[in-house]
Design a protein around this motif. Structure first.
Motif, mmCIF file in Angstrom:
data_model
loop_
_atom_site.group_PDB
_atom_site.id
_atom_site.type_symbol
_atom_site.label_atom_id
_atom_site.label_comp_id
_atom_site.label_asym_id
_atom_site.label_seq_id
_atom_site.Cartn_x
_atom_site.Cartn_y
_atom_site.Cartn_z
ATOM 1 N N HIS A 9 0.717 -1.263 0.100
ATOM 2 C CA HIS A 9 -0.038 -0.044 0.060
ATOM 3 C C HIS A 9 0.908 1.239 0.099
ATOM 4 C CE1 HIS A 9 0.678 0.325 4.227
ATOM 5 N NE2 HIS A 9 0.403 -0.829 4.499
ATOM 6 N N GLY A 10 0.328 2.472 -0.154
ATOM 7 C CA GLY A 10 0.972 3.485 -0.408
ATOM 8 C C GLY A 10 2.011 4.086 0.746
ATOM 9 N N TYR A 11 1.535 3.878 1.787
ATOM 10 C CA TYR A 11 2.412 4.161 2.920
ATOM 11 C C TYR A 11 3.604 3.266 3.131
ATOM 12 C CZ TYR A 11 4.230 5.469 7.733
ATOM 13 O OH TYR A 11 4.764 5.722 8.604
ATOM 14 N N TYR A 31 1.690 10.404 -4.184
ATOM 15 C CA TYR A 31 0.124 10.110 -4.573
ATOM 16 C C TYR A 31 -0.277 10.386 -6.047
ATOM 17 C CZ TYR A 31 -0.912 7.876 -0.293
ATOM 18 O OH TYR A 31 -0.572 6.676 0.653
ATOM 19 N N LEU A 80 1.606 7.925 -8.006
ATOM 20 C CA LEU A 80 0.861 6.554 -7.991
ATOM 21 C C LEU A 80 -0.316 6.613 -8.993
ATOM 22 C CD1 LEU A 80 0.898 5.403 -4.421
ATOM 23 C CD2 LEU A 80 1.644 4.166 -6.230
ATOM 24 N N TRP A 109 -8.048 -3.649 -2.996
ATOM 25 C CA TRP A 109 -8.446 -3.236 -1.943
ATOM 26 C C TRP A 109 -8.206 -4.457 -0.748
ATOM 27 C CZ3 TRP A 109 -9.342 1.546 0.217
ATOM 28 C CH2 TRP A 109 -9.623 2.807 -0.919
ATOM 29 N N SER A 140 -4.841 -3.943 5.972
ATOM 30 C CA SER A 140 -3.616 -3.394 6.301
ATOM 31 C C SER A 140 -2.960 -4.224 7.733
ATOM 32 C CB SER A 140 -3.425 -1.696 6.466
ATOM 33 O OG SER A 140 -4.095 -1.481 7.773
ATOM 34 N N ARG A 169 -6.955 -2.404 8.700
ATOM 35 C CA ARG A 169 -7.726 -1.141 8.297
ATOM 36 C C ARG A 169 -7.826 -1.545 6.558
ATOM 37 N NH1 ARG A 169 -8.523 3.617 5.754
ATOM 38 N NH2 ARG A 169 -8.897 5.618 6.817
ATOM 39 N N LYS A 170 -8.900 -1.032 6.041
ATOM 40 C CA LYS A 170 -9.135 -1.118 4.772
ATOM 41 C C LYS A 170 -8.054 -0.196 3.998
ATOM 42 C CE LYS A 170 -12.517 -1.324 1.786
ATOM 43 N NZ LYS A 170 -13.900 -1.133 0.930
ATOM 44 N N VAL A 171 -7.364 -0.704 2.960
ATOM 45 C CA VAL A 171 -6.532 0.225 2.247
ATOM 46 C C VAL A 171 -6.046 -0.524 0.822
ATOM 47 C CG1 VAL A 171 -4.454 -0.968 3.101
ATOM 48 C CG2 VAL A 171 -4.207 1.612 2.693
ATOM 49 N N ARG A 172 -5.736 0.572 0.053
ATOM 50 C CA ARG A 172 -5.664 0.041 -1.382
ATOM 51 C C ARG A 172 -4.128 -0.379 -1.550
ATOM 52 N NH1 ARG A 172 -7.977 3.809 -5.998
ATOM 53 N NH2 ARG A 172 -6.975 5.426 -5.044
ATOM 54 N N TYR A 229 -1.064 -1.757 -4.164
ATOM 55 C CA TYR A 229 -0.780 -1.701 -5.582
ATOM 56 C C TYR A 229 0.052 -2.913 -6.092
ATOM 57 C CZ TYR A 229 -2.225 3.207 -5.002
ATOM 58 O OH TYR A 229 -3.131 4.240 -4.799
ATOM 59 N N LEU A 285 -9.407 7.910 -2.943
ATOM 60 C CA LEU A 285 -8.094 8.550 -2.992
ATOM 61 C C LEU A 285 -8.013 9.164 -1.511
ATOM 62 C CD1 LEU A 285 -5.425 9.548 -4.433
ATOM 63 C CD2 LEU A 285 -6.341 11.432 -4.874
ATOM 64 N N GLU A 324 -7.543 6.706 1.162
ATOM 65 C CA GLU A 324 -6.013 6.260 1.113
ATOM 66 C C GLU A 324 -5.048 7.226 1.719
ATOM 67 O OE1 GLU A 324 -4.887 5.794 -2.822
ATOM 68 O OE2 GLU A 324 -3.580 4.211 -2.352
ATOM 69 N N PHE A 331 -5.456 7.471 5.359
ATOM 70 C CA PHE A 331 -4.695 6.157 6.042
ATOM 71 C C PHE A 331 -3.036 6.550 6.091
ATOM 72 C CE2 PHE A 331 -1.983 2.403 5.118
ATOM 73 C CZ PHE A 331 -2.444 1.665 6.001
ATOM 74 N N HIS A 332 -2.847 7.190 5.391
ATOM 75 C CA HIS A 332 -1.264 7.476 5.281
ATOM 76 C C HIS A 332 -1.049 8.463 6.181
ATOM 77 C CE1 HIS A 332 2.424 7.856 2.581
ATOM 78 N NE2 HIS A 332 2.832 9.095 3.428
ATOM 79 N N ALA A 354 -3.058 15.276 -6.602
ATOM 80 C CA ALA A 354 -3.166 13.850 -7.154
ATOM 81 C C ALA A 354 -4.112 13.763 -8.022
ATOM 82 C CB ALA A 354 -3.202 12.998 -6.012
#
Lengths: 103, 634
Positions: free
Chosen positions: A20-22, A44, A47, A60, A63, A67-70, A72, B21, B24, B27-28, B52
């Motif tokens: 995920h992004g983080y 972002y 991305l 989706w 984490s 937690r629900k997260v996207r 990649y 977005l 997301e 969350f970050h 973004a």
């Protein structure tokens, strides 16, 4: 950091598996020996750009903090793109190094 | 392709994508906070998201939608202003749309026939000479020899007498391939068939035009198969042309269509098919072979013209060539027409300019009351470009509404115009895509013209004041002056044309056109008829002189006497002392209607007496006496 380089780094860290992004930001930070810091403001947009190009797909998931997260995931096109970029990058760095050595 | 598709998919799902977005990025932040980054390092959340989101390239469409919503609200808040503005602009745009619509209908829109673009009209041209018609023997020669022409169509008009009626009906004699060539096979009954109707000894047939069928036969389908008499010659009605059949776009829809090969049958002694001089009056069209350009066809025809000159030298001029113009349109633009079109174009654009500068002034005046709102938007951080864009969007909204109203107005103008000139039913004034496109373009230009200057001035940092207002007022006054002067000149010219001295006493002339040929008079009998008529008319009290002419002054109607080399028209001079009650109007065309009342009376007389029994000099005498007593025949 130029946005093209960031995209290459993101693709490279995704080669090992979906993130995920983080986690992408953290991994780049750690792998660069805490030299490179990827901020939200550049991560972002990069991305989204990669999504637009179709180099990664997003799904989706849950984490580690539950937690629900996207997440990649690298696509076939992304893999090809990464290889091409790495090749180009190597060529250019070799050339720069050669100049630095001799000049 | 995939990228474009993804972009489009994003546009359709952008609400959901934005939400995702946002989630997301939240969350970050949570993770950052957990790892101990202080909250103040997070930056502007909305700005980061927008950046973004920008990647997908749809921001402009969202801004436009915002501006449109906001503009609509602003316009609705002051409905009186909005309606006035739309009306002012609609007049300006409507005049332009009407003018363009007319141009479109005549020049740009092809006739409703099959493949109009490969049709050409062919006319004779030589240095210093020009003729729109081609002798029929030459047409037949070109048809038989030209390889670049897929088909050749010929057409000639002639007034005929239907049954025993007084009013002549127009018959158009055409080659029998006309209906098949133009793809008009859908009418009632059958159309002419080259296999059946082309021989001279074929049973005589006619077709009815749709309008004449409606008006004269009450749309009765049983008329097909019936025998009618044209010039007292029997012929079978084989069909009715389709309602929207334009033929080749010649003016005056005919009542009858008949095969050209049978023209001599209907018009006794006619030499149309054999005459090699210009008297034939046959018009020539052709359909080009596939892929052949008009220029290539002209080249081939030039060679054929030289060949024709060797065969019959008298029928071809020196240096003659056939020139082509587009045949699938109502009107081709010639070089001579360009200044006129430019003049009309300039005038209607001037009207638009006046409307625009008028509206610009209005916008500016209203903008002053909005300066408060604009300052607030500046204070909130909007850029000048963004505010100008907002103001221009409002102008665009106004212009779009005005353009729609203008299209409606233009359509109404054309409808009224067409009903005044008795247009055939296939001439369709409904706006097509060209007219809509034109109205849109005019609206777009107008919105910039009347919206940009006020928008720039309202958002200027330094309110220097009245510059753009001065420009607008100047433009308005200048354009109005030009319009006024031109209008004055036109009125003056018309007045001059009406009141100028023709050089003779035209108010006391009667013209009679007995149309002898249509009544079966031969050259000798016509001559003796005219002699008798002249002699008797000279004896009438009040008649000062009587003369014959091939063409009456101020008029241009041809009347051909059978076997006469030259068309001949009888006209009678008479003088009875009383002044014509109405001032003479001289206008081009429509001779019978617009010349002096006296002549009108006499022309109607000619119509009245134009059956075989009635054509006697006695009836002319009687009507002349009536005219002298001041009774008008109408």
């Amino acid at each position: 950091m130029p946005s093209g380089a960031l995209a290459m780094l993101v693709l490279r860290v995704l080669r090992a598996g979906p993130l995920h992004g983080y986690a992408i930001a953290q991994k780049i930070h750690v792998l660069s020996n805490e030299v490179l810091e990827v901020e939200e403001g550049s991560l972002y947009p990069a991305l989204q750009k990669i999504l637009l190009k179709g180099w990664v797909s997003a799904e989706w998931g849950i984490s580690e903090t539950n937690r629900k997260v996207r997440f990649y995931k690298l696509t076939a096109a992304g893999r090809k793109q990464l290889e091409a970029e790495l090749r180009d990058y190597d060529r250019v760095t070799e050339a720069i190094k050669a100049i630095l050595r001799t000049a | 392709m995939g990228e474009l598709w993804r972009r489009f998919w994003y546009l359709l799902h952008r609400r959901q994508m934005q939400r995702e977005l946002q989630d997301e990025m939240a969350f970050h932040r949570e993770m950052l906070e957990r790892d101990g980054t202080p909250r103040k390092h997070f930056g502007n959340e909305t700005l980061l998201q927008e950046r973004a989101h920008d990647t997908w390239g749809w921001t402009w469409i969202e801004r436009l939608a915002q501006d449109l919503r906001y503009g609509m609200r602003t316009l609705l808040r002051s409905p009186a202003f909005s309606i006035a503005a739309v009306l002012v602009l609609a007049v300006g745009i409507g005049v332009n749309v009407a003018a363009f619509g007319l141009f479109n209908m005549f020049v740009l829109k092809p006739l409703p026939v099959r493949d109009p673009d490969t049709l050409v009209r062919l006319q004779r041209s030589a240095p210093g000479t020009f003729a729109s018609s081609v002798p029929y023997p030459s047409i037949a020669f070109y048809r038989d020899h030209a390889k670049t022409l897929h088909a050749v169509i010929a057409s000639t008009d002639r007034d005929v007498i239907l049954e025993r009626e007084n009013v002549p009906a127009r018959a158009r004699f055409v080659t029998t391939n006309l209906f098949h060539e133009l793809g008009a096979e859908t009418g009632l009954g059958r159309v002419f068939d080259p296999g059946l109707d082309d021989r001279k000894d074929a049973p005589p047939v006619v077709m009815l035009s749709h309008t004449f069928w409606e008006q004269h036969y009450d749309s009765n389908p049983a008329v097909v198969g019936r025998v009618v008499h044209l010039n007292h010659k029997p012929a079978t009605v084989v069909g009715v042309a389709p309602r929207n059949f334009s033929g080749l776009g010649l003016p005056h829809e005919p009542a009858f269509w008949a095969p050209l090969a049978q023209q001599p049958y209907f018009v006794e002694g006619s030499t149309v098919l054999t005459d090699t001089s210009l008297d034939g009056m046959v018009d020539m069209w052709a359909r080009l072979e596939k892929g052949v350009s008009p220029k290539a066809a002209e080249q081939e025809l030039l060679a054929l013209t030289d060949e024709l000159r060797r065969q019959s030298p008298k029928s071809v001029w020196d240096n003659e060539r056939l020139v082509s113009e587009p045949g699938g349109y109502l009107q081709a633009v010639r070089k001579d027409d360009v200044p006129m079109i430019m003049l009309v174009g300039t005038l209607v654009l001037l009207i638009l300019t006046v409307a625009c500068s008028n509206l610009g002034g209005l916008m500016l005046a209203r903008g002053v009351t909005r300066s408060h709102e604009i300052s607030i938007r500046f204070a909130l951080g909007a850029s000048r470009q963004r505010i100008v864009r907002q103001l221009l969007t409002e102008s665009l909204l106004l212009a779009a509404m005005a353009a729609m109203a203008g299209v409606g107005m233009g359509y109404l103008c054309l409808r009224v115009f067409l009903s005044r000139v008795n247009a055939p039913p296939w001439l369709n004034p409904a706006p097509d895509w060209r007219v809509v496109l034109f109205a849109g373009a005019i609206g777009l230009i107008a919105s910039v013209v009347f919206g940009l200057a006020p928008a720039l001035q309202l958002t200027a940092k330094r309110r220097s004041g009245t510059r753009s207002r001065q420009v607008l007022v100047t433009a308005q006054i200048a354009a109005s002056c030009v319009l006024l002067i031109v209008a004055g000149l036109l009125v003056r010219a018309l007045h001059f044309a009406v009141s100028s001295d023709t050089g003779y006493d035209h108010e006391h002339i009667l013209v009679v056109d007995p149309d002898l040929a249509a009544h079966g008079y031969s050259a000798t009998t016509a001559r003796s008829y005219l002699d008798t008529a002249q002699a008797r008319l000279r004896q009438l009290p009040g008649v000062t002189s009587v003369g014959l002419t091939s063409m009456a002054p101020l008029g241009h109607k041809n009347v051909t006497f059978r076997n006469f080399r030259q068309p001949c028209r009888a006209w009678f001079l008479q003088h009875n002392g009383d002044r014509a009650p109405q001032r003479t109007r001289r206008a081009t065309g429509r001779y019978e209607r617009s010349c002096c009342q006296r002549i009108v009376g006499a022309t109607h007389l000619a119509r009245r007496v134009s059956t075989r029994q009635a054509v006697s000099s006695r009836s002319i005498e009687r009507t002349l006496r009536e005219a002298q007593r001041g009774r008008r025949c109408s």
